[in-house]
Design a protein around this motif. Structure first.
Motif, mmCIF file in Angstrom:
data_model
loop_
_atom_site.group_PDB
_atom_site.id
_atom_site.type_symbol
_atom_site.label_atom_id
_atom_site.label_comp_id
_atom_site.label_asym_id
_atom_site.label_seq_id
_atom_site.Cartn_x
_atom_site.Cartn_y
_atom_site.Cartn_z
ATOM 1 N N THR A 1 -58.655 -116.165 1.478
ATOM 2 C CA THR A 1 -58.313 -114.759 1.273
ATOM 3 C C THR A 1 -59.548 -113.865 1.260
ATOM 4 O O THR A 1 -60.061 -113.497 2.311
ATOM 5 C CB THR A 1 -57.482 -114.607 -0.014
ATOM 6 N N GLU A 2 -60.051 -113.514 0.106
ATOM 7 C CA GLU A 2 -61.130 -112.523 0.060
ATOM 8 C C GLU A 2 -62.384 -113.040 -0.625
ATOM 9 O O GLU A 2 -63.208 -112.247 -1.067
ATOM 10 C CB GLU A 2 -60.634 -111.252 -0.656
ATOM 11 N N GLU A 3 -62.531 -114.354 -0.751
ATOM 12 C CA GLU A 3 -63.736 -114.862 -1.425
ATOM 13 C C GLU A 3 -64.978 -114.495 -0.631
ATOM 14 O O GLU A 3 -65.130 -114.877 0.522
ATOM 15 C CB GLU A 3 -63.677 -116.386 -1.586
ATOM 16 N N ASP A 4 -65.883 -113.762 -1.255
ATOM 17 C CA ASP A 4 -67.122 -113.349 -0.601
ATOM 18 C C ASP A 4 -68.239 -114.306 -1.011
ATOM 19 O O ASP A 4 -69.192 -113.927 -1.681
ATOM 20 C CB ASP A 4 -67.463 -111.903 -0.990
ATOM 21 N N TRP A 5 -68.107 -115.554 -0.585
ATOM 22 C CA TRP A 5 -69.087 -116.558 -0.981
ATOM 23 C C TRP A 5 -70.291 -116.584 -0.050
ATOM 24 O O TRP A 5 -71.350 -117.068 -0.414
ATOM 25 C CB TRP A 5 -68.438 -117.947 -1.010
ATOM 26 N N GLY A 6 -70.126 -116.125 1.161
ATOM 27 C CA GLY A 6 -71.226 -116.150 2.122
ATOM 28 C C GLY A 6 -71.538 -117.563 2.580
ATOM 29 O O GLY A 6 -70.829 -118.527 2.283
ATOM 30 N N GLY A 7 -72.641 -117.707 3.312
ATOM 31 C CA GLY A 7 -72.985 -119.009 3.864
ATOM 32 C C GLY A 7 -71.911 -119.475 4.820
ATOM 33 O O GLY A 7 -71.477 -118.739 5.709
ATOM 34 N N GLN A 8 -71.435 -120.693 4.630
ATOM 35 C CA GLN A 8 -70.396 -121.257 5.490
ATOM 36 C C GLN A 8 -69.040 -121.291 4.793
ATOM 37 O O GLN A 8 -68.105 -121.940 5.287
ATOM 38 C CB GLN A 8 -70.801 -122.672 5.924
ATOM 39 N N ALA A 9 -68.918 -120.589 3.659
ATOM 40 C CA ALA A 9 -67.715 -120.679 2.841
ATOM 41 C C ALA A 9 -67.025 -119.322 2.741
ATOM 42 O O ALA A 9 -67.553 -118.297 3.152
ATOM 43 C CB ALA A 9 -68.075 -121.193 1.448
#
Length: 526
Positions: A222-230
């Motif tokens: 959904t909207e997880e702003d984890w960055g990287g490859q996630a």
């Protein structure tokens, strides 16, 4: 890459693999305005991926393209923390022996087939058999099963502290089970390069360019702003075109004229590009451990530990780094096998050995090892990554001052790797770099080179077991210093430095999260 080498060089360059720890993470959507959907992104890469099978070929370019196409149970975020990707939720039993993963629903492969637990089981069992990290993890795994189509269970024989991190590492990409049946060690072909990621293969003119296109059925988190490859993957771009540009002059010219939107040039180009207003230089997370690898196998002159000690004493590491490292912004003179930003694995153990430099003592030790004036050292290297060839020449110069000759064989990257494994005793030294932000010892080539250079040992196996048995981060961290001290005593690799990474981009590239060649949340300014 041959399977033996892929086992040994997991995350090389890296890749490269992947090639990485906690740098700037700016350039997101908030800074660049509203996203624009559509268009083609042109990316310059130094070599053709040659395979899109990330178990058979985990080189840097393969890994970066593959990360756009495939996904894992877990992925690393911008700080290299493992986050659930294909997993909806998971649990670990109190005895730490049973891991239960419930898969996200609605995830489909590029051909429209739904992701099932059987696909995960087949992919992870292949990882156990054919990937170096999987081979090292495998003795601790009792079984990997699918109790139902949405659930995967891993039963362990003994607790394994870094398992989740290892499931977020290279080689654990989830492929369709039907495409893995009978796959040879050289990997599957283009027709089976099918994943669940936001982009799929459109075309591939081998040696020239590879094009990915948006997967219309992609089911994002959904909207997880984890960055990287996630996290969430929006796939704003219609296509991403990877063009093979091996020549650095052509690479720089293309950046300056806007022919490419993204490239990762060599470090000696950094100052020139940073001063160019037509190019945006972005610091990337992590880095590379730059290494010289002595061959321990019978037939190599460096099977004798005195020869390895001599080589370490002979190499003037600050001079080598100054000659090939480019800006001081990018070079960290350290003997660590992890980036200084990689807090869990950075160590100063062995630093006193790293900083030794005594050519006269080196001459004496070489003589004791039977390497005297008139002898020839065989070095295998590549021009695909120009630093490798430069290091080989500088080693040649240092040996020449002692009257010792060298034979340098220079190949393209894939041929170099095949040459190293074809005849284990038919080379003495090679030059490589490794990803320095990996999060499990089983992923770290500096600790797992045994299948490449014959450096396996019972002492190293015991340290691996001690780390895996850890129950807390503090216990695990205490073993890290032991790992690095052992590596410098054994000299399975001789670390020259750590290199920080950067990308050079067109100002039109927006939403880039400063993470290697990850572009699913990027767009082009109109």
């Amino acid at each position: 890459m041959r399977r033996t080498l892929t086992s040994a060089v997991l995350g090389v360059v890296s890749a490269l693999l992947l090639s990485s720890c906690m740098g700037a993470a700016g350039g997101g959507a908030a800074a660049d305005g509203p996203p624009v959907r559509g268009g083609n992104l042109d990316v310059a890469v130094p070599t053709d991926p040659q395979s899109l099978d990330m178990v058979a070929n985990p080189g840097q370019v393969t890994a970066h393209i593959g990360n756009m196409m495939y996904e894992k149970l877990f992925e690393v975020d911008r700080t290299f923390t493992a986050r659930p990707m294909l997993v909806q939720d998971h649990s670990i039993s109190p005895d730490r022996l049973t891991y239960t993963f419930r898969l996200r629903q609605g995830v489909t492969f590029h051909d429209g087939a739904p992701l099932t637990a059987n696909d995960v089981v087949a992919s992870l069992q292949r990882w156990q058999r054919a990937h170096r990290t999987g081979q090292l993890v495998s003795p601790d795994i009792d079984s990997i099963t699918a109790p139902d189509p949405a659930t995967v269970t891993i039963h362990l024989k003994r607790p394994r502290y870094p398992l989740i991190d290892e499931l977020a590492g290279a080689g654990t990409e989830i492929y369709q089970a039907k495409n893995l049946a009978g796959v040879p060690p050289t990997g599957f072909g283009q027709d089976k390069a099918v994943g669940t990621g936001p982009y799929k293969l459109k075309s591939w003119d081998i040696g020239r360019e590879l094009v990915l296109e948006r997967h219309p059925g992609y089911a994002s988190r959904t909207e997880e702003d984890w960055g990287g490859q996630a996290g969430a993957k929006h796939a704003y771009l219609d296509t991403v075109t990877y063009q093979v540009v091996a020549d650095q002059d052509a690479l720089i010219n293309g950046l300056q004229t806007g022919q490419w939107h993204h490239a990762m040039p060599t470090n000696d180009q950094y100052e020139t590009l940073r001063a160019n207003p037509a190019v945006v230089v972005r610091h990337l997370p992590g880095g590379n451990e730059n290494v010289v690898i002595p061959n321990f196998n019978p037939g190599s002159r460096f099977a004798d530990p005195r020869a390895r000690q001599a080589l370490n004493l002979l190499l003037d590491k600050p001079a080598i780094n100054a000659a090939t490292g480019g800006s001081k912004d990018l070079t960290v003179e350290t003997g660590a096998f992890a980036s200084p930003d990689n807090k869990a694995f950075y160590s100063t153990a062995g630093d006193e050995i790293y900083r030794q430099h005594d050519p006269e003592k080196a001459r004496q030790l070489l003589a004791e090892a039977g390497i005297t004036a008139g002898a020839t050292i065989r070095i295998v290297t590549t021009n695909s990554y120009p630093e490798f060839a430069k290091w080989a020449v500088l080693i040649q110069d240092a040996l020449a001052k002692l009257g010792i000759g060298t034979k340098i064989d220079t190949f393209d990257f894939a041929t170099m790797l095949g040459t190293l494994t074809k005849e284990p005793g038919d080379w003495d030294l090679t030059t490589l770099f490794f990803d320095s932000a990996l999060t499990s010892p089983a992923q770290m080539p500096a600790l797992t080179l045994g299948t490449l250079n014959g450096s396996s040992s019972p002492e190293l196996d015991a340290l691996m077991a001690e780390y895996n048995a850890s129950a807390t981060p503090e216990q695990a961290r205490a073993v890290v210093d032991k790992f690095q001290a052992f590596t410098w005593r054994q000299l399975s690799v001789i670390t020259l430095s750590q290199s920080k990474l950067y990308a050079a981009c067109s100002p039109k590239l927006k939403g880039y999260g400063d993470f290697y060649r990850v572009f699913w949340n990027s767009w082009l300014a109109s």
